[in-house]
Design an enzyme around this catalytic site. Structure first.
Site, PDB file in Angstrom:
ATOM      1  N   ARG A  18      24.124 -19.899 -60.968  1.00  8.01           N
ATOM      2  CA  ARG A  18      25.790 -20.514 -60.585  1.00  8.01           C
ATOM      3  C   ARG A  18      25.545 -21.844 -60.129  1.00  8.01           C
ATOM      4  O   ARG A  18      24.916 -22.454 -58.911  1.00  8.01           O
ATOM      5  CB  ARG A  18      26.867 -19.818 -59.945  1.00  8.01           C
ATOM      6  CG  ARG A  18      26.531 -18.901 -58.646  1.00  8.01           C
ATOM      7  CD  ARG A  18      27.292 -17.873 -57.634  1.00  8.01           C
ATOM      8  NE  ARG A  18      27.092 -18.087 -56.510  1.00  8.01           N
ATOM      9  CZ  ARG A  18      27.337 -17.477 -56.016  1.00  8.01           C
ATOM     10  NH1 ARG A  18      27.261 -16.187 -55.450  1.00  8.01           N
ATOM     11  NH2 ARG A  18      26.959 -17.325 -54.109  1.00  8.01           N
ATOM     12  N   ASP A  39      16.364 -17.483 -59.589  1.00 12.84           N
ATOM     13  CA  ASP A  39      17.850 -16.501 -59.097  1.00 12.84           C
ATOM     14  C   ASP A  39      17.245 -15.591 -58.300  1.00 12.84           C
ATOM     15  O   ASP A  39      16.636 -14.711 -59.282  1.00 12.84           O
ATOM     16  CB  ASP A  39      18.827 -17.140 -59.811  1.00 12.84           C
ATOM     17  CG  ASP A  39      20.065 -17.460 -58.328  1.00 12.84           C
ATOM     18  OD1 ASP A  39      20.578 -16.915 -57.588  1.00 12.84           O
ATOM     19  OD2 ASP A  39      20.821 -18.475 -58.641  1.00 12.84           O
ATOM     20  N   ASP A  60      13.567 -14.834 -55.668  1.00 18.45           N
ATOM     21  CA  ASP A  60      13.695 -14.551 -53.715  1.00 18.45           C
ATOM     22  C   ASP A  60      13.165 -15.684 -53.743  1.00 18.45           C
ATOM     23  O   ASP A  60      11.645 -15.897 -53.625  1.00 18.45           O
ATOM     24  CB  ASP A  60      13.666 -13.617 -53.049  1.00 18.45           C
ATOM     25  CG  ASP A  60      13.873 -13.788 -52.367  1.00 18.45           C
ATOM     26  OD1 ASP A  60      13.937 -14.694 -51.619  1.00 18.45           O
ATOM     27  OD2 ASP A  60      14.167 -12.539 -51.327  1.00 18.45           O
ATOM     28  N   VAL A  61      14.076 -17.244 -53.342  1.00 12.39           N
ATOM     29  CA  VAL A  61      12.647 -18.091 -52.914  1.00 12.39           C
ATOM     30  C   VAL A  61      11.818 -17.569 -51.754  1.00 12.39           C
ATOM     31  O   VAL A  61      11.207 -18.858 -51.357  1.00 12.39           O
ATOM     32  CB  VAL A  61      13.621 -19.781 -52.817  1.00 12.39           C
ATOM     33  CG1 VAL A  61      13.971 -19.375 -54.063  1.00 12.39           C
ATOM     34  CG2 VAL A  61      14.900 -19.406 -51.678  1.00 12.39           C
ATOM     35  N   TYR A 150      22.088 -23.711 -40.293  1.00 12.89           N
ATOM     36  CA  TYR A 150      22.689 -24.467 -42.037  1.00 12.89           C
ATOM     37  C   TYR A 150      21.514 -26.080 -41.291  1.00 12.89           C
ATOM     38  O   TYR A 150      21.122 -26.179 -42.538  1.00 12.89           O
ATOM     39  CB  TYR A 150      23.761 -24.675 -42.394  1.00 12.89           C
ATOM     40  CG  TYR A 150      23.755 -25.024 -43.834  1.00 12.89           C
ATOM     41  CD1 TYR A 150      23.381 -24.745 -45.230  1.00 12.89           C
ATOM     42  CD2 TYR A 150      24.292 -26.329 -44.285  1.00 12.89           C
ATOM     43  CE1 TYR A 150      23.722 -24.671 -46.156  1.00 12.89           C
ATOM     44  CE2 TYR A 150      24.599 -26.685 -45.488  1.00 12.89           C
ATOM     45  CZ  TYR A 150      24.034 -26.350 -46.549  1.00 12.89           C
ATOM     46  OH  TYR A 150      24.317 -26.839 -47.790  1.00 12.89           O
ATOM     47  N   LYS A 154      18.777 -28.091 -43.398  1.00 10.61           N
ATOM     48  CA  LYS A 154      18.840 -28.923 -44.190  1.00 10.61           C
ATOM     49  C   LYS A 154      18.131 -30.854 -44.263  1.00 10.61           C
ATOM     50  O   LYS A 154      17.800 -31.000 -44.150  1.00 10.61           O
ATOM     51  CB  LYS A 154      19.796 -29.655 -43.925  1.00 10.61           C
ATOM     52  CG  LYS A 154      20.755 -28.335 -45.390  1.00 10.61           C
ATOM     53  CD  LYS A 154      20.137 -28.048 -46.609  1.00 10.61           C
ATOM     54  CE  LYS A 154      21.481 -26.975 -47.468  1.00 10.61           C
ATOM     55  NZ  LYS A 154      19.956 -26.742 -48.521  1.00 10.61           N
ATOM     56  N   VAL A 183      30.840 -30.308 -52.341  1.00  4.83           N
ATOM     57  CA  VAL A 183      31.189 -29.698 -53.779  1.00  4.83           C
ATOM     58  C   VAL A 183      31.711 -28.604 -53.478  1.00  4.83           C
ATOM     59  O   VAL A 183      31.383 -27.484 -53.635  1.00  4.83           O
ATOM     60  CB  VAL A 183      29.724 -30.006 -54.140  1.00  4.83           C
ATOM     61  CG1 VAL A 183      29.389 -29.298 -55.387  1.00  4.83           C
ATOM     62  CG2 VAL A 183      29.274 -31.214 -53.581  1.00  4.83           C
ATOM     63  N   THR A 185      31.983 -25.117 -55.454  1.00  4.84           N
ATOM     64  CA  THR A 185      31.306 -24.011 -55.656  1.00  4.84           C
ATOM     65  C   THR A 185      31.531 -23.509 -54.967  1.00  4.84           C
ATOM     66  O   THR A 185      32.256 -23.546 -53.525  1.00  4.84           O
ATOM     67  CB  THR A 185      29.581 -23.890 -55.576  1.00  4.84           C
ATOM     68  OG1 THR A 185      29.391 -24.402 -54.532  1.00  4.84           O
ATOM     69  CG2 THR A 185      28.762 -25.559 -56.430  1.00  4.84           C
TER      70      THR A 185
HETATM   71  P1  NAD Z   1      26.402 -21.408 -54.623  1.00  6.16           P
HETATM   72  O1  NAD Z   1      26.235 -20.454 -53.517  1.00  6.16           O
HETATM   73  O2  NAD Z   1      27.458 -21.316 -55.937  1.00  6.16           O
HETATM   74  O3  NAD Z   1      24.366 -21.224 -55.236  1.00  6.16           O
HETATM   75  C1  NAD Z   1      23.943 -20.508 -54.849  1.00  6.16           C
HETATM   76  C2  NAD Z   1      22.717 -20.741 -55.430  1.00  6.16           C
HETATM   77  O4  NAD Z   1      21.642 -20.163 -54.894  1.00  6.16           O
HETATM   78  C3  NAD Z   1      23.060 -19.576 -56.689  1.00  6.16           C
HETATM   79  O5  NAD Z   1      22.971 -18.728 -57.370  1.00  6.16           O
HETATM   80  C4  NAD Z   1      22.745 -17.966 -55.373  1.00  6.16           C
HETATM   81  O6  NAD Z   1      21.748 -16.347 -56.000  1.00  6.16           O
HETATM   82  C5  NAD Z   1      20.669 -18.538 -55.560  1.00  6.16           C
HETATM   83  N1  NAD Z   1      20.449 -18.262 -54.087  1.00  6.16           N
HETATM   84  C6  NAD Z   1      20.870 -17.754 -53.044  1.00  6.16           C
HETATM   85  N2  NAD Z   1      20.228 -17.137 -51.971  1.00  6.16           N
HETATM   86  C7  NAD Z   1      18.689 -17.150 -52.701  1.00  6.16           C
HETATM   87  C8  NAD Z   1      17.401 -17.017 -52.953  1.00  6.16           C
HETATM   88  N3  NAD Z   1      17.237 -16.413 -51.441  1.00  6.16           N
HETATM   89  N4  NAD Z   1      16.687 -17.438 -54.243  1.00  6.16           N
HETATM   90  C9  NAD Z   1      16.880 -17.474 -55.153  1.00  6.16           C
HETATM   91  N5  NAD Z   1      17.822 -18.456 -55.561  1.00  6.16           N
HETATM   92  C10 NAD Z   1      19.031 -17.662 -54.257  1.00  6.16           C
HETATM   93  O7  NAD Z   1      26.480 -22.890 -53.454  1.00  6.16           O
HETATM   94  P2  NAD Z   1      26.105 -24.092 -54.445  1.00  6.16           P
HETATM   95  O8  NAD Z   1      27.063 -24.672 -53.868  1.00  6.16           O
HETATM   96  O9  NAD Z   1      26.061 -24.657 -55.543  1.00  6.16           O
HETATM   97  O10 NAD Z   1      24.630 -24.522 -53.785  1.00  6.16           O
HETATM   98  C11 NAD Z   1      23.329 -25.385 -54.389  1.00  6.16           C
HETATM   99  C12 NAD Z   1      22.706 -25.563 -53.293  1.00  6.16           C
HETATM  100  O11 NAD Z   1      23.468 -27.068 -52.825  1.00  6.16           O
HETATM  101  C13 NAD Z   1      22.748 -24.995 -51.939  1.00  6.16           C
HETATM  102  O12 NAD Z   1      21.077 -25.730 -51.251  1.00  6.16           O
HETATM  103  C14 NAD Z   1      24.067 -25.384 -50.755  1.00  6.16           C
HETATM  104  O13 NAD Z   1      23.053 -25.298 -49.882  1.00  6.16           O
HETATM  105  C15 NAD Z   1      23.508 -26.992 -51.517  1.00  6.16           C
HETATM  106  N6  NAD Z   1      24.786 -28.109 -50.503  1.00  6.16           N
HETATM  107  C16 NAD Z   1      26.252 -27.315 -51.326  1.00  6.16           C
HETATM  108  C17 NAD Z   1      27.000 -28.315 -50.754  1.00  6.16           C
HETATM  109  C18 NAD Z   1      28.387 -27.854 -50.603  1.00  6.16           C
HETATM  110  O14 NAD Z   1      29.485 -27.949 -50.925  1.00  6.16           O
HETATM  111  N7  NAD Z   1      28.903 -27.328 -51.901  1.00  6.16           N
HETATM  112  C19 NAD Z   1      26.888 -29.493 -50.462  1.00  6.16           C
HETATM  113  C20 NAD Z   1      25.566 -29.848 -49.958  1.00  6.16           C
HETATM  114  C21 NAD Z   1      24.431 -28.531 -50.243  1.00  6.16           C
END
Ligand code: NAD
Length: 258
Positions: A18, A39, A60-61, A150, A154, A183, A185
């Site tokens: 997602r 995922d 699971d990463v 977090y 990062k 973003v 999401t």
């Molecule tokens: P999201 O929560 O929709 O997606 C995160 C995805 O990572 C999900 O599909 C989840 O199942 C998967 N995930 C979580 N733990 C996991 C694990 N242990 N192993 C494998 N998969 C796992 O959020 P997103 O915004 O799409 O996040 C994507 C990346 O962007 C992340 O690294 C997040 O930190 C980064 N990010 C997001 C934002 C924001 O505002 N949304 C801003 C900066 C950075």
């Protein structure tokens, strides 16, 4: 044959079920890549993979064993691996002094260890000339109250990115990082996961918040981050490695006092 930017390339995207990872998987497929959707969300991951003709692998990463079997599955399906997007991540809100050690370590395990294990497991079997994109954050380059664990992970991802870029450059493997601001999401808008949430109300609240906070006046879209990840995964960025790329609507540029 097509003329996509990723024709013939095989790319693993973690957290692709997602959000931003999903959009990366969709865009990369449109650009001719074979994508491995990795995922912990099995149902969503499988459904997406089926829709875009990709391969779903449970991952699971934070688990080295899981990485090894995901890489084996990718090699068996496609024969080679040319790209990796370390996108999986989790966020927890807490002041540092209130953060339980378990919570801190959970965030480290997914965000930081996950990224390390991705590089460690995939780079040795990646084709020369491959690419790695690590997903950092706006909070990799500045602070934000209440997201200490977090932000620490990062920041660490940028360190990993630079070192990996140096170590893998002799093989032509380029390693860069994306640093998204807010973003739209589930991470920054959890109401997307709540079937009972009032979507219109939430959208209004988000609009109001980011109109004030971000110079471009809106939250980012996951498709926009996917386009940056595509740039860093394709030949368009052939002379770029070891760098963080902020994509935040101008949030980091500074503040307006009047
Ligand atoms: P999201 O929560 O929709 O997606 C995160 C995805 O990572 C999900 O599909 C989840 O199942 C998967 N995930 C979580 N733990 C996991 C694990 N242990 N192993 C494998 N998969 C796992 O959020 P997103 O915004 O799409 O996040 C994507 C990346 O962007 C992340 O690294 C997040 O930190 C980064 N990010 C997001 C934002 C924001 O505002 N949304 C801003 C900066 C950075």
């Amino acid at each position: 044959m097509g003329k996509g930017k990723l024709d013939g390339r095989v790319v693993i995207v973690t957290g692709a079920a997602r959000g931003q990872g999903e959009q990366e998987a969709r865009l990369f497929t449109e650009e001719g890549a074979r994508v491995v959707v990795a995922d912990v969300l099995e149902e969503q991951g499988r459904a997406l993979a089926e829709e875009i003709d990709a391969l779903y692998v449970p991952l699971d990463v934070g688990s080295e064993e899981a990485w090894q079997s995901a890489v084996r599955a990718a090699q068996q399906a496609y024969g080679h691996i040319d790209g990796l997007v370390n996108n999986a991540g989790i966020l927890r809100f807490n002041a540092l002094t209130d953060t339980p050690l378990d919570e801190f370590m959970q965030v480290v395990k997914v965000n930081q260890v996950g990224c390390f294990l991705g590089v460690k497991t995939v780079a040795p079997v990646m084709s020369d000339g491959g690419t790695i994109v690590n997903t950092a954050s706006y909070t990799a380059v500045t602070g934000m109250a209440a997201v200490g664990a977090y932000a620490a992970t990062k920041h660490a991802i940028l360190g990993l990115t630079r070192v990996a870029a140096l170590e893998l450059a002799p093989r032509g493997i380029r390693v860069n990082a994306v640093c998204p601001g807010a973003v739209d999401t589930a991470m920054s808008n959890p109401s997307l996961l709540d079937p009972d949430a009032d979507r219109e109300e939430t959208a209004k609240a988000i609009d109001g918040l980011y109109r004030k906070l971000v110079p471009l006046g809106r939250i980012g879209r996951p498709e926009e981050v996917a386009r940056l990840a595509l740039f860093l995964t394709s030949q368009d960025s052939s002379y770029i490695t070891g760098q963080p790329f902020v994509i935040d609507g101008g949030w980091l540029a500074g503040v307006a006092v009047i």
